[in-house]
Design a protein around this motif. Structure first.
Motif, short mmCIF file in Angstrom:
data_model
loop_
_atom_site.label_atom_id
_atom_site.label_comp_id
_atom_site.label_asym_id
_atom_site.label_seq_id
_atom_site.Cartn_x
_atom_site.Cartn_y
_atom_site.Cartn_z
N UNK A 49 -13.26 -21.67 14.68
CA UNK A 49 -14.26 -20.60 14.60
C UNK A 49 -15.61 -21.12 14.15
N UNK A 50 -15.59 -22.13 13.27
CA UNK A 50 -16.84 -22.66 12.71
C UNK A 50 -17.41 -23.81 13.54
N UNK A 51 -16.70 -24.18 14.63
CA UNK A 51 -17.14 -25.32 15.45
C UNK A 51 -17.23 -26.61 14.62
N UNK A 52 -16.31 -26.78 13.72
CA UNK A 52 -16.25 -27.99 12.91
C UNK A 52 -14.87 -28.60 13.05
N UNK A 53 -14.81 -29.94 12.93
CA UNK A 53 -13.51 -30.59 13.11
C UNK A 53 -12.66 -30.57 11.85
N UNK A 54 -13.29 -30.69 10.69
CA UNK A 54 -12.46 -30.87 9.50
C UNK A 54 -13.06 -30.26 8.23
N UNK A 55 -13.80 -29.16 8.37
CA UNK A 55 -14.34 -28.54 7.16
C UNK A 55 -13.21 -27.88 6.37
N UNK A 56 -12.38 -27.10 7.08
CA UNK A 56 -11.14 -26.61 6.45
C UNK A 56 -10.11 -27.71 6.62
N UNK A 57 -9.50 -28.13 5.53
CA UNK A 57 -8.62 -29.29 5.59
C UNK A 57 -7.28 -28.96 6.25
N UNK A 58 -7.00 -29.66 7.34
CA UNK A 58 -5.69 -29.53 7.97
C UNK A 58 -4.80 -30.63 7.41
N UNK A 59 -3.50 -30.38 7.40
CA UNK A 59 -2.59 -31.36 6.80
C UNK A 59 -1.23 -31.27 7.45
N UNK A 60 -0.55 -32.43 7.52
CA UNK A 60 0.84 -32.43 8.00
C UNK A 60 1.74 -31.84 6.92
N UNK A 61 1.22 -31.76 5.71
CA UNK A 61 1.99 -31.21 4.60
C UNK A 61 1.57 -29.76 4.39
N UNK A 62 2.46 -28.80 4.73
CA UNK A 62 2.10 -27.39 4.56
C UNK A 62 1.84 -27.06 3.10
#
Length: 203
Positions: free
Chosen positions: A43-56
């Motif tokens: 939604x923000x057109x950013x790749x990693x501002x909200x941190x994604x993780x393999x660890x839920x």
């Protein structure tokens, strides 16, 4: 929505005082591995501002993202993650409830579910809980690209039935890969917050 600038302005932990931002807010809730960070980045057109993780279970705070200095996207802690202690889950639950009860600026709550599966007990509980707190959640069915096109309508129907979504309940399929559903979500955010009108009045 043309995103000109975005920043993570406010991070609230369990003991933090919740802010009065003075701007319209929309909140996003969902279980820990449903793709919430990927949606918010999309939604923000950013790749990693909200941190994604393999660890839920990575989002353990309420994060306020300032969009164009006119509104906030609010990322709520993920729920239903087994490795987190029950007492920790209860603290997060109280934190989310406090936010839903006390925010003067919250205009809408979006609940994310995985389009590939029937809603879980946690999904149903969260849906009912948001309703109980006075909001009609908008459902976003994530991971659309992981389904065959022929399965989509059947799975959407299963989610609607599983959550007992009324005829007027809104459900938007979304893919973080293709960004399908992004424009529809933004159009709804603009409608629910009135930010388009606010921008027009300023110009």
């Amino acid at each position: 929505m043309i995103i000109k600038n975005v920043s993570l302005d406010i991070v609230c932990g369990i003991t933090s005082k919740l802010p009065d931002t003075g701007r319209p807010e929309v909140a996003f809730a969902g279980k820990s591995n449903v793709g919430k960070s990927s949606l918010i980045n999309g939604l923000m057109n950013r790749k990693s501002l909200a941190r994604t993780s393999a660890q839920p279970g990575k989002t353990q705070t309420i994060n306020f993202y300032n969009i164009n200095e006119i509104m906030y996207l609010v990322d709520l802690p993920g729920y239903g993650y087994a490795r987190v202690s029950q007492s920790e889950k209860e603290k997060w639950g109280k934190m989310i409830e406090k936010y839903l009860h006390t925010s003067r600026n919250l205009k809408a709550v979006f609940l994310l579910v995985d389009i590939r599966h029937d809603p879980t007990a946690n999904d149903k509980m969260m849906y009912d809980w948001i309703l109980h707190n006075g909001y009609e959640p908008v459902i976003i069915a994530t991971k659309l690209d992981k389904l065959k096109r022929s399965q989509v309508q059947k799975n959407i129907k299963a989610i609607r039935e599983g959550l007992k979504l009324g005829k007027n309940g809104i459900l938007i399929p979304f893919s973080a890969e293709t960004k399908q559903g992004r424009d529809e979500i933004w159009a709804l955010i603009e409608e629910l917050t009135g930010i388009n009108e606010a921008v027009t009045e300023k110009t």
